[in-house]
Design a protein around this motif. Structure first.
Motif, short mmCIF file in Angstrom:
data_model
loop_
_atom_site.label_atom_id
_atom_site.label_comp_id
_atom_site.label_asym_id
_atom_site.label_seq_id
_atom_site.Cartn_x
_atom_site.Cartn_y
_atom_site.Cartn_z
N ARG A 70 19.29 -26.54 56.09
CA ARG A 70 18.54 -27.75 56.41
C ARG A 70 19.27 -29.01 55.95
O ARG A 70 20.08 -28.97 55.03
N ALA A 71 18.93 -30.10 56.57
CA ALA A 71 19.53 -31.39 56.25
C ALA A 71 19.28 -31.74 54.78
O ALA A 71 18.19 -31.52 54.27
N ILE A 73 19.53 -34.82 51.98
CA ILE A 73 19.70 -36.25 51.72
C ILE A 73 20.53 -36.38 50.44
O ILE A 73 20.14 -35.85 49.40
N MET B 1 8.36 -26.80 53.54
CA MET B 1 9.69 -27.39 53.73
C MET B 1 10.27 -26.93 55.07
O MET B 1 10.22 -25.77 55.42
N GLN B 3 13.37 -27.61 58.33
CA GLN B 3 14.59 -28.25 58.80
C GLN B 3 14.17 -29.44 59.62
O GLN B 3 13.61 -29.29 60.70
N TYR B 4 14.39 -30.59 59.13
CA TYR B 4 13.81 -31.77 59.75
C TYR B 4 14.91 -32.53 60.46
O TYR B 4 16.01 -32.64 59.96
N TYR B 77 15.13 -33.61 50.35
CA TYR B 77 15.01 -32.94 51.64
C TYR B 77 13.84 -33.51 52.43
O TYR B 77 12.85 -33.93 51.85
N PHE B 78 13.98 -33.48 53.74
CA PHE B 78 12.87 -33.89 54.59
C PHE B 78 11.75 -32.86 54.51
O PHE B 78 12.01 -31.67 54.48
#
Lengths: 198, 198
Positions: A70-71, A73, B1, B3-4, B77-78
């Protein structure tokens, strides 16, 4: 963009940040914020109201996209909130409030509120929204619902703190309980909608 | 949570993320989100309504506190939103909505909405809030306000997409303008409060 206090409990905070973190957390037991989250989730489950805490505003600068995961930040900064933290709907009424906690015994420091938030409260009142602050004094073990009008007045007059006597006079005392922890809807029902306002 | 998808336009997005970013941004001109932000800020300035977009929910894992400079988030994380993106107050009414954009011509993919958001819409309706989606078809140059009831129905029936004919039938067409860009309050005033609903 502001120097924003950490809610993760960093050690290197200075000045203002440490004052805010003092008022954001109870010294012992459950923090007021946690009690409120429980309360809102209780109200939601019971179908009594839909109130959510807004996410912390963050300015995202850089994001990594690792393959197959996952992304992430990797660079971001806290931003100052332009509204209050909590809002939602109760029986068709728009509710909007801020919650603050302090260990002080004589008043609630007004540093805990930002000018933007006070402006927002004014705008909400102009639209006939129900707007207030929930103030928790962890040492005194006293909690109040203070209508936004009183808070706006204190800001206009440049007070440094909301004296506890002022809060007792203009606000409504809340008895903390178990289900829900912070039964603020009862105050709203009785005083802010019911017409028995101070 | 989850994967955004990134709103910062990363290149390494795959599958689902790329579908979402397709629908979040217009290909040319101003994105629908930007037009809406302008609209809300116009409404705020004119004292017509107080509507804000909620901050993107982020799970903060690690923060650095460099000496003499502001706190820096270095790992986050998003998270999936549990509510809709927009909410606020208009003449005492609670408004709550989601905004979506697509380049498709035949319908709005329902992948753009999450089950949590639909649950939230249901809860808002139960509290007598005004709840809807703003749907923008950038290729067709058509924009609609679709009441939440219709969206909830399509979700219950496991549709993959909201057909444009369904939206035209159940929703209200919006003419995009300049001041404000997306004049959705007029639809609310006339159809959702005024009693002229479909």
């Amino acid at each position: 963009m502001v120097q924003y206090p950490s809610k993760l409990g960093g050690r290197r905070q200075t000045g203002r940040a440490s004052i805010q973190s003092e008022s954001n957390f109870a010294n012992r037991g459950m923090s007021f914020e946690k009690m409120l989250n429980e309360t809102n989730s209780y109200y939601l489950t019971k179908g009594r109201a839909v109130i959510h805490k807004k996410p912390t505003p963050v300015q995202i600068v850089r994001v990594d996209y690792p393959q197959r995961s996952r992304a992430k930040i990797v660079e971001a900064y806290f931003r100052q909130a332009s509204t209050t933290d909590y809002s939602g709907v109760y029986k068709g009424y728009y509710l909007d409030f801020e919650a603050k906690e302090t260990r002080q015994k004589t008043g609630m420091p007004l540093k805990n509120f930002h000018a933007h938030q006070i402006d927002h409260m004014r705008q909400v009142l102009e639209q006939d929204g129900i707007c207030f602050a929930l103030l928790h004094f962890s040492t005194l073990q006293e909690t109040f619902l203070l209508p936004a009008e009183a808070l706006i007045q204190s800001f206009q007059e440049n007070w440094k703190s909301l004296p506890i006597e002022f809060i007792r006079e203009k606000g409504y005392s809340l008895s903390l309980g178990a289900f829900p922890s912070v039964p603020y809807l009862e105050i709203i029902e009785e005083h802010l909608i019911g017409g028995n306002s101070k």
